[in-house]
Design an enzyme around this catalytic site. Structure first.
Site, PDB file in Angstrom:
ATOM      1  CD  GLN A 232      -3.293   0.577   1.685  1.00  0.00           C
ATOM      2  OE1 GLN A 232      -3.414  -0.520   2.265  1.00  0.00           O
ATOM      3  NE2 GLN A 232      -4.314   1.470   2.278  1.00  0.00           N
TER       4      GLN A 232
ATOM      5  CG  HIS B  84       1.751  -4.884   9.073  1.00  0.00           C
ATOM      6  ND1 HIS B  84       1.377  -6.220   8.621  1.00  0.00           N
ATOM      7  CD2 HIS B  84       1.652  -4.165   7.968  1.00  0.00           C
ATOM      8  CE1 HIS B  84       1.168  -6.191   7.499  1.00  0.00           C
ATOM      9  NE2 HIS B  84       1.365  -4.933   6.831  1.00  0.00           N
TER      10      HIS B  84
ATOM     11  NE  ARG C 161      -3.356  -8.352   4.311  1.00  0.00           N
ATOM     12  CZ  ARG C 161      -2.633  -7.182   4.171  1.00  0.00           C
ATOM     13  NH1 ARG C 161      -2.994  -6.278   3.553  1.00  0.00           N
ATOM     14  NH2 ARG C 161      -1.625  -6.987   4.922  1.00  0.00           N
TER      15      ARG C 161
ATOM     16  CD  GLN D  60       0.860  -9.660   5.447  1.00  0.00           C
ATOM     17  OE1 GLN D  60      -0.174  -9.098   5.819  1.00  0.00           O
ATOM     18  NE2 GLN D  60       1.546  -9.918   4.276  1.00  0.00           N
TER      19      GLN D  60
ATOM     20  CB  SER E 274       2.009  -5.191   3.410  1.00  0.00           C
ATOM     21  OG  SER E 274       1.028  -5.015   4.212  1.00  0.00           O
ATOM     22  CG  LEU E 275      -1.264  -4.975  -0.959  1.00  0.00           C
ATOM     23  CD1 LEU E 275      -1.558  -5.301  -2.204  1.00  0.00           C
ATOM     24  CD2 LEU E 275      -1.773  -3.566  -0.705  1.00  0.00           C
TER      25      LEU E 275
END
Length: 312
Positions: free
Chosen positions: A9, A203, A119, A252, A94-95
């Site tokens: 992101q 996170h 998500r 995660q 991440s994503l």
């Protein structure tokens, strides 16, 4: 050895994917497939905005994934490159870890889009707006960031969210704690502390409600076998087993993105060339982590043409 890597992101912007779609049927078909899976005109939003809609987490996450997979499919269909022949492993920030799993056929494109939409919603819903925040520490190593986070917490959540490279660490937690980090950063020798324009504290342990929702979704969307191994964010280690990766995706949500360590692990395992698809964000992080690593970042048809020629 070569790793293909996928951005997270913050790499979204209005106009993303438009030139690729104009030049390639493969890209247009990818964007249409994501639109159909989400029952939404996401690509129109990517192409035309508004920016305020595109930056919403629930839109940005599937959009960034769609753009990266469209870039990969152009490479595969228009330039005849097969990922499992060109790469030795994959990773995503991440994503981007979901994008990487779609790239190695662990998840279908449609399922990946749906998982990322959920998500984004789950992460947004986990903490009321204004309660959480994030900031980037520039010119800070991981030890300094950890000490600063501990001092700023004062009974609240203040944790390392992203260990991006030797000079960039992101903290996440309660808004008041993050404000204290920004006030205290200079005293800890941090060059700059910048608040990140995000709608939730990603996170960190405040994301536990989102992790619970994603566990249910992932239990109902079991991944297939992976074409290539993946370096997981939360362990910075190579994973080849889909069932293990399924558990790591849940961890995660609340866990640290160990990107610097992942790059070092890939280098230690022999990776010399990192190819970023769909962004030019991770490449600089790789270069700052290991100056000897070779990096290619691909967004445009020209970038892809140059890469295809290099890969032969």
């Amino acid at each position: 050895m070569r790793a293909f890597i996928f951005p997270g992101q913050g790499s979204q912007k209005v106009g993303m994917g438009a030139d690729l779609a104009e030049a390639s049927t493969a890209a247009r078909e990818t964007f249409q497939e994501v639109d159909d899976a989400l029952n939404q005109k996401l690509f129109a939003m990517m192409r035309e905005g508004p920016d305020s809609e595109l930056t919403l987490t629930s839109n940005a996450q599937p959009a960034i994934m769609a753009n990266a997979i469209a870039t990969l499919r152009v490479l595969e269909k228009d330039f005849g490159m097969k990922l499992k022949d060109a790469a030795d492993c994959v990773a995503g920030h991440s994503l981007g870890e979901y994008t990487a799993l779609a790239a190695v056929n662990a998840f279908s494109l449609g399922d990946t889009a749906k998982l990322l939409r959920l998500r984004g919603i789950a992460m947004q819903d986990a903490v009321p707006i204004g309660v959480g925040s994030m900031c980037a520490l520039l010119g800070s190593d991981i030890e300094t960031a950890q000490k600063l986070a501990e001092e700023a917490a004062q009974g609240q959540v203040c944790e390392i969210a992203n260990d991006n490279d030797p000079s960039q660490v992101v903290l996440s937690g309660h808004a008041e704690a993050i404000n204290r980090v920004i006030d205290m950063a200079k005293d800890h020798g941090v060059k700059r502390a910048i608040k990140i324009a995000v709608s939730a504290p990603f996170h960190c342990s405040l994301m536990k409600p989102a992790a619970q929702r994603m566990k249910i979704a992932l239990d109902n969307t079991s991944p297939s076998a992976m074409d290539l191994p993946l370096y997981a964010n939360v362990t910075a280690a190579k994973v080849s087993d889909s069932a293990e990766e399924q558990k790591l995706l849940v961890e995660q949500i609340t866990g640290r993105v160990r990107w610097r360590e992942s790059v070092l692990a890939m280098r230690a395992d022999g990776v010399e060339h990192f190819v970023e698809l769909g962004g030019k964000v991770l490449g600089p992080m790789v270069s700052r982590t290991d100056k000897e690593a070779r990096v290619s970042s691909c967004i445009t048809m020209e970038d892809l043409e140059a890469l295809a020629k290099e890969l032969g």
